[in-house]
Design a protein around this motif. Structure first.
Motif, PDB file in Angstrom:
ATOM      1  N   PRO A  47      39.806-119.460   6.681  1.00  0.00           N
ATOM      2  CA  PRO A  47      40.570-118.852   7.703  1.00  0.00           C
ATOM      3  C   PRO A  47      41.006-117.975   7.436  1.00  0.00           C
ATOM      4  CG  PRO A  47      41.745-120.981   7.242  1.00  0.00           C
ATOM      5  CD  PRO A  47      40.053-120.722   6.052  1.00  0.00           C
ATOM      6  N   LEU A  48      40.911-116.879   8.946  1.00  0.00           N
ATOM      7  CA  LEU A  48      41.376-114.879   9.001  1.00  0.00           C
ATOM      8  C   LEU A  48      43.198-115.253   8.432  1.00  0.00           C
ATOM      9  CD1 LEU A  48      39.155-114.509  11.908  1.00  0.00           C
ATOM     10  CD2 LEU A  48      38.436-114.395   9.384  1.00  0.00           C
ATOM     11  N   PRO A  49      42.884-113.941   7.860  1.00  0.00           N
ATOM     12  CA  PRO A  49      44.384-114.045   7.421  1.00  0.00           C
ATOM     13  C   PRO A  49      45.993-113.855   8.533  1.00  0.00           C
ATOM     14  CG  PRO A  49      43.653-112.354   7.572  1.00  0.00           C
ATOM     15  CD  PRO A  49      42.625-112.892   7.705  1.00  0.00           C
ATOM     16  N   PRO A  50      46.636-114.291   8.545  1.00  0.00           N
ATOM     17  CA  PRO A  50      47.418-113.754   9.629  1.00  0.00           C
ATOM     18  C   PRO A  50      48.050-112.046  10.047  1.00  0.00           C
ATOM     19  CG  PRO A  50      49.222-115.212   8.056  1.00  0.00           C
ATOM     20  CD  PRO A  50      47.428-114.991   7.261  1.00  0.00           C
ATOM     21  N   LEU A  51      48.289-112.044  10.416  1.00  0.00           N
ATOM     22  CA  LEU A  51      48.278-110.676  10.727  1.00  0.00           C
ATOM     23  C   LEU A  51      49.446-109.523  11.202  1.00  0.00           C
ATOM     24  CD1 LEU A  51      45.133-109.095  12.226  1.00  0.00           C
ATOM     25  CD2 LEU A  51      45.352-109.509   9.621  1.00  0.00           C
ATOM     26  N   ASN A  52      50.184-108.776  10.619  1.00  0.00           N
ATOM     27  CA  ASN A  52      51.533-107.795  10.691  1.00  0.00           C
ATOM     28  C   ASN A  52      50.750-107.466  12.483  1.00  0.00           C
ATOM     29  OD1 ASN A  52      53.181-105.605  11.903  1.00  0.00           O
ATOM     30  ND2 ASN A  52      53.881-105.988   9.830  1.00  0.00           N
ATOM     31  N   PRO A  53      52.019-107.608  13.510  1.00  0.00           N
ATOM     32  CA  PRO A  53      51.570-107.207  14.937  1.00  0.00           C
ATOM     33  C   PRO A  53      51.360-105.961  14.961  1.00  0.00           C
ATOM     34  CG  PRO A  53      52.938-108.983  15.349  1.00  0.00           C
ATOM     35  CD  PRO A  53      52.522-108.686  13.765  1.00  0.00           C
ATOM     36  N   ALA A  54      52.235-105.586  14.647  1.00  0.00           N
ATOM     37  CA  ALA A  54      52.802-103.169  14.582  1.00  0.00           C
ATOM     38  C   ALA A  54      50.880-102.452  13.925  1.00  0.00           C
ATOM     39  CB  ALA A  54      54.278-102.798  13.964  1.00  0.00           C
ATOM     40  N   THR A  55      50.949-103.052  12.626  1.00  0.00           N
ATOM     41  CA  THR A  55      49.789-102.618  11.339  1.00  0.00           C
ATOM     42  C   THR A  55      48.766-103.013  11.320  1.00  0.00           C
ATOM     43  OG1 THR A  55      50.511-103.505   9.334  1.00  0.00           O
ATOM     44  CG2 THR A  55      52.421-101.930   9.847  1.00  0.00           C
ATOM     45  N   LYS A  56      47.875-104.445  11.879  1.00  0.00           N
ATOM     46  CA  LYS A  56      47.837-105.593  11.856  1.00  0.00           C
ATOM     47  C   LYS A  56      46.748-105.829  10.823  1.00  0.00           C
ATOM     48  CE  LYS A  56      47.164-105.423  16.772  1.00  0.00           C
ATOM     49  NZ  LYS A  56      47.477-104.195  16.722  1.00  0.00           N
ATOM     50  N   LYS A  57      48.159-105.625  10.023  1.00  0.00           N
ATOM     51  CA  LYS A  57      47.038-105.878   8.284  1.00  0.00           C
ATOM     52  C   LYS A  57      47.577-107.622   7.631  1.00  0.00           C
ATOM     53  CE  LYS A  57      46.952-101.743   6.065  1.00  0.00           C
ATOM     54  NZ  LYS A  57      47.319-100.426   6.228  1.00  0.00           N
ATOM     55  N   PRO A  58      46.922-107.893   6.979  1.00  0.00           N
ATOM     56  CA  PRO A  58      46.968-108.822   6.264  1.00  0.00           C
ATOM     57  C   PRO A  58      48.777-109.724   5.727  1.00  0.00           C
ATOM     58  CG  PRO A  58      45.397-109.005   5.955  1.00  0.00           C
ATOM     59  CD  PRO A  58      45.676-107.686   6.308  1.00  0.00           C
ATOM     60  N   LEU A  59      49.486-110.734   6.218  1.00  0.00           N
ATOM     61  CA  LEU A  59      50.580-110.567   5.971  1.00  0.00           C
ATOM     62  C   LEU A  59      50.636-111.444   4.189  1.00  0.00           C
ATOM     63  CD1 LEU A  59      52.303-112.191   8.927  1.00  0.00           C
ATOM     64  CD2 LEU A  59      52.725-109.474   7.968  1.00  0.00           C
ATOM     65  N   THR A  60      51.419-111.178   3.763  1.00  0.00           N
ATOM     66  CA  THR A  60      51.629-111.363   1.827  1.00  0.00           C
ATOM     67  C   THR A  60      53.018-112.328   2.007  1.00  0.00           C
ATOM     68  OG1 THR A  60      52.950-110.030   1.749  1.00  0.00           O
ATOM     69  CG2 THR A  60      51.168-109.089   1.697  1.00  0.00           C
ATOM     70  N   VAL A  61      53.027-113.432   1.147  1.00  0.00           N
ATOM     71  CA  VAL A  61      53.904-113.905   0.622  1.00  0.00           C
ATOM     72  C   VAL A  61      55.366-113.784   1.067  1.00  0.00           C
ATOM     73  CG1 VAL A  61      55.418-115.831  -0.800  1.00  0.00           C
ATOM     74  CG2 VAL A  61      52.804-115.685  -0.339  1.00  0.00           C
ATOM     75  N   ASP A  62      55.490-112.377   0.595  1.00  0.00           N
ATOM     76  CA  ASP A  62      57.016-111.346   1.006  1.00  0.00           C
ATOM     77  C   ASP A  62      57.412-111.129   2.015  1.00  0.00           C
ATOM     78  OD1 ASP A  62      57.602-111.980  -2.396  1.00  0.00           O
ATOM     79  OD2 ASP A  62      56.889-109.422  -2.345  1.00  0.00           O
ATOM     80  N   ASP A  63      55.903-111.038   3.241  1.00  0.00           N
ATOM     81  CA  ASP A  63      56.143-111.056   4.219  1.00  0.00           C
ATOM     82  C   ASP A  63      57.257-112.798   5.562  1.00  0.00           C
ATOM     83  OD1 ASP A  63      55.447-108.603   3.953  1.00  0.00           O
ATOM     84  OD2 ASP A  63      53.312-109.029   4.415  1.00  0.00           O
ATOM     85  N   LEU A  64      55.981-113.497   5.300  1.00  0.00           N
ATOM     86  CA  LEU A  64      56.207-114.511   5.294  1.00  0.00           C
ATOM     87  C   LEU A  64      57.417-115.164   4.914  1.00  0.00           C
ATOM     88  CD1 LEU A  64      52.596-116.236   5.214  1.00  0.00           C
ATOM     89  CD2 LEU A  64      53.591-115.436   7.453  1.00  0.00           C
ATOM     90  N   SER A  65      58.512-114.632   4.108  1.00  0.00           N
ATOM     91  CA  SER A  65      58.902-115.271   3.025  1.00  0.00           C
ATOM     92  C   SER A  65      60.057-114.431   3.723  1.00  0.00           C
ATOM     93  CB  SER A  65      59.639-114.402   1.626  1.00  0.00           C
ATOM     94  OG  SER A  65      58.339-115.254   1.218  1.00  0.00           O
ATOM     95  N   ALA A  66      60.527-114.027   4.792  1.00  0.00           N
ATOM     96  CA  ALA A  66      62.552-113.263   5.632  1.00  0.00           C
ATOM     97  C   ALA A  66      61.697-114.330   7.107  1.00  0.00           C
ATOM     98  CB  ALA A  66      61.053-112.425   6.042  1.00  0.00           C
ATOM     99  N   LEU A  67      61.370-114.738   7.277  1.00  0.00           N
ATOM    100  CA  LEU A  67      61.048-116.301   7.636  1.00  0.00           C
ATOM    101  C   LEU A  67      61.360-117.825   7.342  1.00  0.00           C
ATOM    102  CD1 LEU A  67      61.436-115.886  11.449  1.00  0.00           C
ATOM    103  CD2 LEU A  67      58.749-116.204  11.130  1.00  0.00           C
ATOM    104  N   PHE A  68      60.130-117.603   6.142  1.00  0.00           N
ATOM    105  CA  PHE A  68      59.985-119.357   5.682  1.00  0.00           C
ATOM    106  C   PHE A  68      60.726-119.316   4.334  1.00  0.00           C
ATOM    107  CE2 PHE A  68      57.153-118.746   8.917  1.00  0.00           C
ATOM    108  CZ  PHE A  68      56.945-119.488   9.800  1.00  0.00           C
ATOM    109  N   THR A  69      60.313-120.272   4.291  1.00  0.00           N
ATOM    110  CA  THR A  69      61.142-120.138   2.414  1.00  0.00           C
ATOM    111  C   THR A  69      60.069-119.848   1.890  1.00  0.00           C
ATOM    112  OG1 THR A  69      60.089-122.419   2.131  1.00  0.00           O
ATOM    113  CG2 THR A  69      62.443-122.549   2.638  1.00  0.00           C
ATOM    114  N   THR A  70      60.538-119.018   0.316  1.00  0.00           N
ATOM    115  CA  THR A  70      59.474-118.929  -0.370  1.00  0.00           C
ATOM    116  C   THR A  70      58.108-119.713  -0.808  1.00  0.00           C
ATOM    117  OG1 THR A  70      60.961-117.563  -1.292  1.00  0.00           O
ATOM    118  CG2 THR A  70      58.679-117.368  -2.062  1.00  0.00           C
TER     119      THR A  70
END
Ligand SMILES: Cc1ncc(COP(=O)(O)O)c(C=O)c1O
Length: 473
Positions: A47-70
């Motif tokens: 599957p294609l990666p999830p993207l940061n809406p502002a930068t259109k860069k693929p999200l990392t585990v650290d990015d996603l951890s702001a919202l979800f558990t690690t």
């Protein structure tokens, strides 16, 4: 009346009226799988990666951890491990209702007079009435393990909210649930169930969040959608200390947890001595569909097995059959990452069908890629057909199904009737994702002749899709 078995003659009589046809295929608690199956590891086209809406860069585990558990964030992006261990505490709580039965639908087969063999995996036996508990327990466990104290979520028909309320209580977490307003009013007892477990339930859109206030200002009578409820739950999670957001569908880690359904079903079909020609499930964001189909898809991907995997979605919310494959937000306000999905556009307003859990504009990332690669199929079902199928199923199998699950039943019936027409013995497996005992208002309306189908003009779809940024060319 009480019968006393007093002599052999009576025993022989009982034996004669009971056939030796097995109705339920049952596993023991020790057979509960010890690992979930991660289909991404076996997919040729990832599957294609999830993207940061502002930068259109693929999200990392650290990015996603702001919202979800690690742990949830790691599972979300895990494209390499085929198996992911189920923690012992999660397996212990699974014992409350797992393994669930695989049932041969002899009654339905007889009612349809079909040569097809129909089986269903009965996830409605979970204490809260649906498959949603499989991921609720896992997500609540990871929150507890990480020291999180508060969680937020959304719920459509209330099945996910009820499941998470129980799981949150089991792990001592405080939970706030945004429940889609139309369901809040249609299904008051699901709200009561959540409150009984100690959760706080808010009808969405509400005035408690910026996203809710905005939509109520623009559309004062808006009856809500899963997309709006997600925006509210995400916003509250971001503003509350030590709080995480949890989601009941769509995301990869939710689908992963649900594979317990198919992993058990795989063993149970073996006990029945059959292999399904097709596996069918209803489709909201994709979690119960992924759950029952991915373990069978593994045979298709790794051994070339010929098995059809069919998603049944509402004709009034047809992202798989009439949507486009494009990056889109998972919520209405645009707070979530951009996800590659079959979508009707994140501000699509679904009709007020009773299958509240299927009123979602997009499909999960993995299933979207699989549909694009033609490894799975999708069909759309009209509301009246779902209730007709549900009524026949209730009368022939004795279980009143959830309006969501009735989409899978209707699709299974369609396939069983095709088998009859062609005179072929097909083996059909479907997922009974939940029971409908808290959805009786819907049945009342159906029986009174007050329900209708909803037509969805192509212009309504086109207008929302036209607003999407064309990230996938
Ligand atoms: C009983 C039942 N089945 C199915 C669904 C659809 O969700 P998903 O596509 O994630 O399985 C829901 C969602 O609320 C549900 O309550």
């Amino acid at each position: 009346m009480v019968f006393f078995i007093s002599n052999d003659k009576y025993l022989i009589k009982i034996k004669n009226i009971m056939s030796d046809k097995t109705k339920k295929f049952l596993l023991q608690e020790k057979d509960i799988p010890t690992a979930w199956y991660n289909v991404v590891a076996d997919m040729k086209n990832k599957p294609l990666p999830p993207l940061n809406p502002a930068t259109k860069k693929p999200l990392t585990v650290d990015d996603l951890s702001a919202l979800f558990t690690t742990e949830a964030a790691k599972q979300e992006l895990n494209a390499t491990d085929q198996w992911i261990e189920i923690p012992e505490e999660v397996r212990d709580l699974y014992k409350n209702y797992r393994p669930t039965p695989l049932v041969r639908a002899y009654g339905l087969e007889k009612a349809l007079d079909t040569p097809a063999h129909i089986y269903f995996k009965n996830e409605s036996v979970s204490p809260v009435g649906s498959h949603k508990l499989n991921s609720a327990i896992a997500q609540a466990y990871y929150c507890k393990q990480q020291g999180v104290t508060n969680i937020t979520t959304e719920t459509g028909a209330g099945q996910w909210g009820a499941a998470l309320s129980y799981a949150a209580k089991a792990f001592g977490l405080e939970l706030a649930v945004f429940m889609v307003k139309v369901s809040y009013n249609q299904k008051p007892y699901r709200r009561s169930i959540m409150q009984t477990f100690g959760a706080q339930v808010i009808a969405s859109p509400s005035m408690t969040t910026k996203a809710g206030r905005k939509i109520l200002t623009d559309h004062p009578n808006y009856q809500g959608s899963l997309g709006t409820a997600i925006s509210e739950a995400v916003e509250l999670a971001m503003q509350t200390p030590n709080c995480k957001y949890t989601l009941g569908s769509v995301l990869n880690h939710v689908s992963l947890h649900q594979t317990i359904i198919g992993l058990e079903a795989e063993k149970q079909m073996e006990m029945a001595g059959e292999y399904p020609d097709m596996v069918i499930a209803c489709f909201g964001g994709g979690s119960n569909f992924s759950g029952i189909t991915f373990p069978f898809l593994r045979h298709k991907l790794t051994e070339g097995k010929d098995v059809r995997l069919i998603a049944a979605e509402p004709a009034s919310c047809p992202k798989m059959t009439r949507g486009v494959f494009q990056y889109d937000f998972g919520d209405e306000a645009g707070y979530t990452p951009l996800l590659p999905m079959f979508t009707l556009g994140h501000d699509f307003e679904p009709a007020h069908i009773h299958a509240g859990g299927l009123r979602y504009h997009g499909a999960g990332t993995i299933v979207s890629q699989l549909l694009k690669d033609k490894l799975i199929e999708a069909v759309d079902i009209k509301q009246l057909d779902t209730f007709k199928a549900a009524t026949l199923f209730a009368q022939s199998e004795g279980i009143v199904p959830a309006p969501e699950s009735s989409h899978a039943i209707a699709a299974a019936i369609q396939q069983a009737l095709i088998a009859k027409e062609e005179g072929k013995k097909k083996t059909i497996l479907f997922n009974l994702s939940g029971h409908g005992l808290i959805d009786m208002t819907a049945y009342d309306q159906y029986l009174a002749g007050d329900l209708s189908n909803f037509e969805l003009p192509q212009e309504d779809i086109d207008k929302n899709i036209a607003k999407l940024e064309k990230i996938i060319k």
